[in-house]
Structures are given as C-alpha cells and as structure tokens.
Design a protein around this motif. Structure first.
Motif, mmCIF file in Angstrom:
data_model
loop_
_atom_site.group_PDB
_atom_site.id
_atom_site.type_symbol
_atom_site.label_atom_id
_atom_site.label_comp_id
_atom_site.label_asym_id
_atom_site.label_seq_id
_atom_site.Cartn_x
_atom_site.Cartn_y
_atom_site.Cartn_z
ATOM 1 N N GLY A 1 0.814 -1.212 0.000
ATOM 2 C CA GLY A 1 0.000 0.000 0.000
ATOM 3 C C GLY A 1 0.844 1.256 0.000
ATOM 4 N N LYS A 2 1.912 1.252 0.819
ATOM 5 C CA LYS A 2 2.804 2.410 0.883
ATOM 6 C C LYS A 2 3.539 2.599 -0.444
ATOM 7 C CE LYS A 2 5.076 5.717 3.044
ATOM 8 N NZ LYS A 2 4.399 6.983 3.448
ATOM 9 N N ALA A 3 4.023 1.500 -1.014
ATOM 10 C CA ALA A 3 4.731 1.588 -2.293
ATOM 11 C C ALA A 3 3.816 2.104 -3.396
ATOM 12 C CB ALA A 3 5.303 0.224 -2.674
ATOM 13 N N ALA A 4 2.564 1.638 -3.408
ATOM 14 C CA ALA A 4 1.615 2.098 -4.418
ATOM 15 C C ALA A 4 1.361 3.590 -4.288
ATOM 16 C CB ALA A 4 0.307 1.328 -4.294
ATOM 17 N N SER A 5 1.242 4.065 -3.040
ATOM 18 C CA SER A 5 0.989 5.485 -2.801
ATOM 19 C C SER A 5 2.178 6.337 -3.251
ATOM 20 C CB SER A 5 0.703 5.713 -1.317
ATOM 21 O OG SER A 5 0.534 7.092 -1.043
ATOM 22 N N LEU A 6 3.384 5.900 -2.885
ATOM 23 C CA LEU A 6 4.583 6.658 -3.255
ATOM 24 C C LEU A 6 4.790 6.668 -4.770
ATOM 25 C CD1 LEU A 6 7.102 5.459 -0.517
ATOM 26 C CD2 LEU A 6 6.213 7.782 -0.797
ATOM 27 N N THR B 1 3.545 13.645 -9.839
ATOM 28 C CA THR B 1 4.158 14.947 -9.539
ATOM 29 C C THR B 1 5.653 15.007 -9.836
ATOM 30 O OG1 THR B 1 4.737 14.417 -7.241
ATOM 31 C CG2 THR B 1 2.489 15.185 -7.662
ATOM 32 N N GLY B 2 6.329 13.868 -9.800
ATOM 33 C CA GLY B 2 7.776 13.862 -9.968
ATOM 34 C C GLY B 2 8.519 14.430 -8.778
ATOM 35 N N LYS B 3 7.838 14.623 -7.651
ATOM 36 C CA LYS B 3 8.500 15.203 -6.473
ATOM 37 C C LYS B 3 9.352 14.168 -5.751
ATOM 38 C CE LYS B 3 5.016 18.748 -5.514
ATOM 39 N NZ LYS B 3 4.020 19.255 -4.534
ATOM 40 N N SER B 4 10.505 14.613 -5.266
ATOM 41 C CA SER B 4 11.435 13.729 -4.566
ATOM 42 C C SER B 4 11.169 13.641 -3.073
ATOM 43 C CB SER B 4 12.878 14.217 -4.768
ATOM 44 O OG SER B 4 13.210 14.267 -6.132
#
Length: 271
Positions: free
Chosen positions: A236-241, A248-251
């Motif tokens: 779930g966390k990986a999918a969200s990130l 967005t391409g945000k780091s």
C-alpha cells in the motif's frame, strides 16, 4: 544432535510460553534479515508475500522451485529458526507434499504451516503425517503447524465453529501436528475455549479486533503471526509513493519515514 536438529528443538521450545511467540512474517531474504535484526526470535514466511514477490497470486500456484529458492536465500541471511508457509502443500497428493516438504527442510526450514482450506480434514491429516516423515528423513522434529480455515472460510455456522475447530484439532494432533493455527479466530471466549481443549499450542493471526498480545497470553495463545499484514501495508505504501511520483515527480515524499541507506546496507554485511 545436528545443528539443524538443535534449531528445530529450539523452535519447539519457543511455543512453550509464557508469552506468545511473535512472528512478523517475512517474504524474502531482506525482509527476513530485517525482522531478525529487530529482535524476532524466529522468522516465518507469508505465502502471500512470497507469491507476490515472484509475481504470482496467493493460493497454491507459486512454483515450488521458486519457494525453495526463497528459503535458501532466507536461510543464508538469518541465524534464527525459519518456518515456512507451504499453503496446502501445492498438491493434493500426500506423496508429492512429502517431497515438497523434504525440499524446504533441506533448504533450511525447521517448521512449516500447512492448511486444510476447503478440503476434507482427512486429507490434511495425511499431509501432516508426510510432513513429519520428511523432517525425520533429515533427522529433525519438524514443527508442523496445522492451519484450519474454519473461521477464515466460514466452514461451519458461527455457533458451531469452536466445536468444528476442536474436532479438527483432535484429528490433526493424532496425525502428528505440533501446533494449531486458526486465522480469523478473535473472540476472547472462543480463543480461550480453543486454547484450553485443542491439545496443541494455539497460533492466531493479527486481525482487526484481536486482543493485544498480553491478553492473548492470558487466554492461552502461544503464537501470534502477522500473516500477510506487513507485506500488504508495504504494498500500500509503495503504491501510494509510486502513484505520487508518477503524478508529480516530487522527490521529497520518498524520504518520508524511509530507513537510511547505510542502515539497510549494514544489515547484510559480514556477520
């Protein structure tokens, strides 16, 4: 006594209480080493997590060769006892199940979970007997954790589930099971009843509404498994990130709560 036999004996002893054995199930060598580094007294695999890692669904479809390769990798990475979820044994042929269990023991396991699913209890009895025989071939007392899906699959009416679990527990115990795993069991009174009369160390699975480990100990539980919970949380966390990064391409979000690279790398250094 061989080193593997001693490890198997240690794993049995971990079920003798007074506190439940806590198993945060792993799915590969890296996650297993992480669990060990955090203080896990033993490592258990999650069949779902292992299957997903290899790109397969859970449910007795993972090729056994991939399971064995995973066990070899995990056994190389850890020093604590390893128990492996083999689902239903990947076959309804007890002889084939024995061959599979022999391969996982040779690869490094000293315990296994094997389940009845929707099959008749008598079939699991045969698989338990063959599992124990496979362990004996390598000179170990394999810890065979017999999983019954009475609660998970609703195999009996609610008011008859405890009786059905205990009926199956008697069969599995006589077949040689070392423990009883009842995922979905969470009511305190029902947990106490099963723990008192099963005649085997009771294993329950993390579940919404399940009492805390301290209360479970008082109810007679000897083992508490995370199941696929940790793996699911990370998916779930990986999918969200990943979704956010693709959008967005945000780091910056990638560093939120991340474990430091040197700390992860250090887990796998020379020991």
């Amino acid at each position: 006594m061989t080193a593997k036999a001693e490890t198997a004996t240690t794993f049995h002893q971990l079920h003798e209480g007074p506190e439940p054995l806590l198993l945060p199930n792993a799915w590969d060598a890296g996650s297993a080493r992480l669990m060990e580094s955090l203080g896990a007294k033993a490592v258990a695999t999650t069949s779902a997590g292992v299957a997903w890692t290899h790109g397969f669904p859970d449910g007795d479809v993972l090729p056994v060769r991939m399971l064995v390769a995973t066990i070899v990798a995990i056994a190389r990475a850890i020093r604590v006892p390893l128990t492996v979820d083999v689902e239903g044994g990947y076959s309804d042929d007890p002889a084939a199940v024995e061959e599979t269990i022999a391969r996982i023991v040779e690869a490094g396991a000293v315990g296994n979970n094997i389940e009845d699913g929707s099959s008749a209890p008598d079939l699991l009895c045969l698989k338990i007997e063959r599992s124990k025989r496979a362990g004996q071939h390598f000179g170990i007392d394999l810890f065979v954790n017999a999983r019954t899906d009475v609660y998970l699959r609703g195999l009996a009416p609610e008011d008859k589930r405890v009786a059905e679990v205990l009926s199956r527990a008697r069969l599995y115990r006589h077949a040689g099971a070392s423990g009883l795993f009842v995922p979905g069991l969470r009511d305190p009174a029902e947990i106490r009843a099963v723990a008192a009369d099963a005649g085997l160390p009771l294993n329950v699975m993390a579940w919404p509404g399940l009492p805390a480990a301290t209360e479970l100990a008082q109810l007679g539980v000897r083992r508490l498994s995370a199941g696929s919970g940790i793996s699911q949380a990370l998916w779930g966390k990986a999918a969200s990130l990943a979704a956010d990064f693709l959008k967005t391409g945000k780091s910056e979000p990638l560093g939120d709560g991340a474990m430091a690279y040197p700390a992860i790398n250090a887990l796998f250094g020379k020991r």
